[in-house]
Design a protein around this motif. Structure first.
Motif, PDB file in Angstrom:
ATOM      1  N   VAL A  92       0.783  -1.287  -0.017  1.00  0.00           N
ATOM      2  CA  VAL A  92       0.021   0.076  -0.033  1.00  0.00           C
ATOM      3  C   VAL A  92       0.872   1.271  -0.031  1.00  0.00           C
ATOM      4  CG1 VAL A  92      -1.633   1.333   1.076  1.00  0.00           C
ATOM      5  CG2 VAL A  92      -1.843  -1.328   1.059  1.00  0.00           C
ATOM      6  N   THR A  93       0.673   2.247  -0.874  1.00  0.00           N
ATOM      7  CA  THR A  93       1.461   3.309  -1.215  1.00  0.00           C
ATOM      8  C   THR A  93       0.915   4.458  -0.718  1.00  0.00           C
ATOM      9  OG1 THR A  93       0.825   3.700  -3.392  1.00  0.00           O
ATOM     10  CG2 THR A  93       2.607   2.511  -3.027  1.00  0.00           C
ATOM     11  N   THR A  94      -0.362   4.617  -0.478  1.00  0.00           N
ATOM     12  CA  THR A  94      -0.972   5.709  -0.126  1.00  0.00           C
ATOM     13  C   THR A  94      -2.391   5.637   0.328  1.00  0.00           C
ATOM     14  OG1 THR A  94      -2.032   8.056  -1.016  1.00  0.00           O
ATOM     15  CG2 THR A  94      -1.782   6.145  -2.525  1.00  0.00           C
ATOM     16  N   ALA A  95      -2.989   6.405   1.135  1.00  0.00           N
ATOM     17  CA  ALA A  95      -4.349   6.403   1.802  1.00  0.00           C
ATOM     18  C   ALA A  95      -4.802   7.672   2.005  1.00  0.00           C
ATOM     19  CB  ALA A  95      -4.356   5.670   2.981  1.00  0.00           C
ATOM     20  N   CYS A  96      -6.267   7.970   1.681  1.00  0.00           N
ATOM     21  CA  CYS A  96      -6.906   9.268   2.015  1.00  0.00           C
ATOM     22  C   CYS A  96      -8.381   9.007   2.416  1.00  0.00           C
ATOM     23  CB  CYS A  96      -6.705  10.087   0.709  1.00  0.00           C
ATOM     24  SG  CYS A  96      -7.212  11.676   0.749  1.00  0.00           S
ATOM     25  N   VAL A  97      -9.014  10.078   3.041  1.00  0.00           N
ATOM     26  CA  VAL A  97     -10.529   9.864   3.468  1.00  0.00           C
ATOM     27  C   VAL A  97     -11.081  10.900   2.535  1.00  0.00           C
ATOM     28  CG1 VAL A  97     -11.724  10.555   5.481  1.00  0.00           C
ATOM     29  CG2 VAL A  97      -9.821   9.207   5.849  1.00  0.00           C
ATOM     30  N   LEU A  98     -12.229  10.208   2.233  1.00  0.00           N
ATOM     31  CA  LEU A  98     -13.368  11.098   1.392  1.00  0.00           C
ATOM     32  C   LEU A  98     -14.083  11.268   2.537  1.00  0.00           C
ATOM     33  CD1 LEU A  98     -14.491  12.142  -1.381  1.00  0.00           C
ATOM     34  CD2 LEU A  98     -15.797   9.777  -1.530  1.00  0.00           C
ATOM     35  N   ARG A 112       0.031   8.486  -5.053  1.00  0.00           N
ATOM     36  CA  ARG A 112      -0.532   9.283  -4.049  1.00  0.00           C
ATOM     37  C   ARG A 112      -2.033   9.731  -4.500  1.00  0.00           C
ATOM     38  NH1 ARG A 112      -0.291  13.635  -0.542  1.00  0.00           N
ATOM     39  NH2 ARG A 112      -1.226  15.616  -1.347  1.00  0.00           N
ATOM     40  N   ILE A 113      -2.773   9.830  -3.481  1.00  0.00           N
ATOM     41  CA  ILE A 113      -4.154  10.163  -3.581  1.00  0.00           C
ATOM     42  C   ILE A 113      -4.656  11.353  -2.772  1.00  0.00           C
ATOM     43  CG2 ILE A 113      -6.560   9.431  -3.380  1.00  0.00           C
ATOM     44  CD1 ILE A 113      -5.788   6.899  -3.094  1.00  0.00           C
ATOM     45  N   GLU A 114      -5.268  12.414  -3.174  1.00  0.00           N
ATOM     46  CA  GLU A 114      -5.842  13.603  -2.672  1.00  0.00           C
ATOM     47  C   GLU A 114      -7.065  13.947  -2.978  1.00  0.00           C
ATOM     48  OE1 GLU A 114      -4.444  18.479  -2.221  1.00  0.00           O
ATOM     49  OE2 GLU A 114      -2.944  16.828  -2.250  1.00  0.00           O
ATOM     50  N   VAL A 115      -7.962  14.485  -1.913  1.00  0.00           N
ATOM     51  CA  VAL A 115      -9.291  14.528  -1.962  1.00  0.00           C
ATOM     52  C   VAL A 115      -9.395  16.043  -1.676  1.00  0.00           C
ATOM     53  CG1 VAL A 115     -11.678  14.454  -1.128  1.00  0.00           C
ATOM     54  CG2 VAL A 115     -10.249  12.296  -1.457  1.00  0.00           C
ATOM     55  N   ASN A 116     -10.177  16.723  -2.477  1.00  0.00           N
ATOM     56  CA  ASN A 116     -10.461  18.324  -2.353  1.00  0.00           C
ATOM     57  C   ASN A 116     -11.926  18.462  -2.394  1.00  0.00           C
ATOM     58  OD1 ASN A 116     -10.866  21.070  -2.417  1.00  0.00           O
ATOM     59  ND2 ASN A 116      -8.483  21.376  -3.008  1.00  0.00           N
ATOM     60  N   GLY A 117     -12.655  18.496  -1.558  1.00  0.00           N
ATOM     61  CA  GLY A 117     -14.312  18.547  -1.582  1.00  0.00           C
ATOM     62  C   GLY A 117     -14.676  17.256  -2.179  1.00  0.00           C
ATOM     63  N   THR A 118     -15.415  17.196  -3.529  1.00  0.00           N
ATOM     64  CA  THR A 118     -15.784  15.920  -3.997  1.00  0.00           C
ATOM     65  C   THR A 118     -14.738  15.439  -5.075  1.00  0.00           C
ATOM     66  OG1 THR A 118     -17.115  17.171  -5.564  1.00  0.00           O
ATOM     67  CG2 THR A 118     -18.315  16.544  -3.506  1.00  0.00           C
ATOM     68  N   LEU A 165      -9.883   5.607   0.832  1.00  0.00           N
ATOM     69  CA  LEU A 165      -9.307   5.472  -0.261  1.00  0.00           C
ATOM     70  C   LEU A 165      -7.875   4.997   0.032  1.00  0.00           C
ATOM     71  CD1 LEU A 165     -10.445   8.790  -2.331  1.00  0.00           C
ATOM     72  CD2 LEU A 165     -11.810   6.579  -2.007  1.00  0.00           C
ATOM     73  N   THR A 166      -7.608   3.777  -0.924  1.00  0.00           N
ATOM     74  CA  THR A 166      -6.319   3.108  -0.840  1.00  0.00           C
ATOM     75  C   THR A 166      -5.661   2.781  -1.942  1.00  0.00           C
ATOM     76  OG1 THR A 166      -7.136   1.086  -0.396  1.00  0.00           O
ATOM     77  CG2 THR A 166      -6.676   2.206   1.536  1.00  0.00           C
ATOM     78  N   GLY A 167      -4.606   3.133  -2.167  1.00  0.00           N
ATOM     79  CA  GLY A 167      -3.760   2.673  -3.516  1.00  0.00           C
ATOM     80  C   GLY A 167      -2.414   1.977  -3.333  1.00  0.00           C
ATOM     81  N   SER A 168      -2.057   1.267  -4.153  1.00  0.00           N
ATOM     82  CA  SER A 168      -0.949   0.254  -4.085  1.00  0.00           C
ATOM     83  C   SER A 168       0.038   0.229  -5.192  1.00  0.00           C
ATOM     84  CB  SER A 168      -1.472  -0.999  -3.355  1.00  0.00           C
ATOM     85  OG  SER A 168      -1.910  -1.618  -4.766  1.00  0.00           O
ATOM     86  N   ILE A 224      -7.543   1.775  -7.432  1.00  0.00           N
ATOM     87  CA  ILE A 224      -7.788   2.529  -6.345  1.00  0.00           C
ATOM     88  C   ILE A 224      -9.015   1.759  -5.671  1.00  0.00           C
ATOM     89  CG2 ILE A 224      -8.511   4.615  -4.964  1.00  0.00           C
ATOM     90  CD1 ILE A 224      -6.893   6.079  -7.089  1.00  0.00           C
ATOM     91  N   LYS A 225      -8.770   1.368  -4.340  1.00  0.00           N
ATOM     92  CA  LYS A 225      -9.914   0.694  -3.528  1.00  0.00           C
ATOM     93  C   LYS A 225     -10.558   1.765  -2.625  1.00  0.00           C
ATOM     94  CE  LYS A 225      -8.262  -4.167  -3.958  1.00  0.00           C
ATOM     95  NZ  LYS A 225      -8.178  -5.341  -3.089  1.00  0.00           N
TER      96      LYS A 225
END
Length: 286
Positions: free
Chosen positions: A92-98, A137-143, A105-108, A113-114
């Motif tokens: 797993v390389t990255t995780a982010c919250v929606l 890398r994952i990033e969330v901005n709003g929706t 959200l997780t990426g590897s 992306i799961k």
């Protein structure tokens, strides 16, 4: 951003490990030997070990294992694993919250992306967003959900990988928008996307990306054309970009060239450089 000469992947060169293993070192008044029966301890519970990053936790207790030192362990027993899930086949390389609706959200290193629902102690995979390469890398901005990936420029040729950014506005449709310079130059960076960050101004989404090509690029999402406009290419670093930090109209950048630079986003002007010559870092900054 910090100098990784003493830290690599979040680990200090000094290895602290929680109870369960004897090291032969002295830690906080206790001597640990290969024979656990020879362990000597000061009376009473030792205070938790502190580091520059906070209190050190007991890795054995945190993973749900039994710590042989129990309440006498020098490392904190306040954090433990509540659920353990085999999320990906590869690292797993990255995780982010929606935030809304709440999803993880997780990426590897594998494609995709799961999206996880966490409404109980056991996360449940809700959907998998297809990607063109390993997610970095994952990033969330709003929706809006953005991610960087190492994607093949030509599908049939694996060695033709370039740095790509993708935008997903509607998780329900899974329709992605590639951040690319043009139809003739269909990628974000010629080499990997080392880092990216986002900002919203007057309802418009902006993206700043830093590549392994040592170039910082700024992008603007155009709702009319449903595509990104390449605004500016900022050059000045000698090696790949590892981190970016927005601060109003300025952006800080860190690089493998051991420097941190301050830029004016609108003009691309460099307003300052922190390097080894002025008490800066002497090795790669990440």
């Amino acid at each position: 951003m910090y100098d990784n000469s003493n830290h690599r992947n979040g680990r200090s060169n000094r290895s602290y490990r929680g109870g369960g293993r004897n090291t032969g070192r002295e830690r906080g008044g206790r001597s640990y030997h290969n024979n656990e029966n020879t362990m000597s301890s000061n009376s009473g519970r030792q205070p938790p070990v502190n580091s520059e990053h906070g209190i050190k936790i007991c890795t054995y207790y945190a993973r749900g294992k039994s710590c042989q030192y129990g309440e006498s362990c020098r490392f904190s027993h306040h954090i433990s694993v509540s659920a353990l899930t085999q999320a990906h086949e590869q690292s797993v390389t990255t995780a982010c919250v929606l935030p809304s609706p709440f999803r993880l959200l997780t990426g590897s290193r594998e494609n995709g992306i799961k999206v996880w629902t966490i409404d109980s102690n056991v996360p449940r995979e809700e959907v998998k967003i297809p990607t063109q390469g390993p997610v970095q890398r994952i990033e969330v901005n709003g929706t809006a959900i953005l991610w960087s990936a190492q994607a093949p420029l030509i599908n049939e040729i694996a060695d033709s990988s370039v740095g790509m950014l993708y935008l997903l506005l509607d998780p329900g449709s899974l329709a992605t928008i590639a951040v690319k310079r043009s139809e003739l130059i269909p990628f974000t960076h010629a080499i990997e996307v080392g880092y990216f960050t986002t900002a919203v101004s007057d309802g418009t989404l902006y993206v700043i990306s830093g590549g392994g090509d040592a170039i910082i690029r700024t992008w603007k999402y155009n709702q009319t054309t449903n595509s990104f406009e390449h605004l500016l290419a900022i050059e000045g670093h000698g090696k790949g970009i590892t981190s970016l930090l927005m601060c109003e109209s300025k952006v800080w950048s860190a690089s493998l060239d051991s420097t941190i630079r301050l830029w004016d986003v609108s003009s691309g002007r460099c307003d300052g450089v922190l390097s080894s010559t002025n008490e800066g870092h002497t090795s790669a900054v990440c």
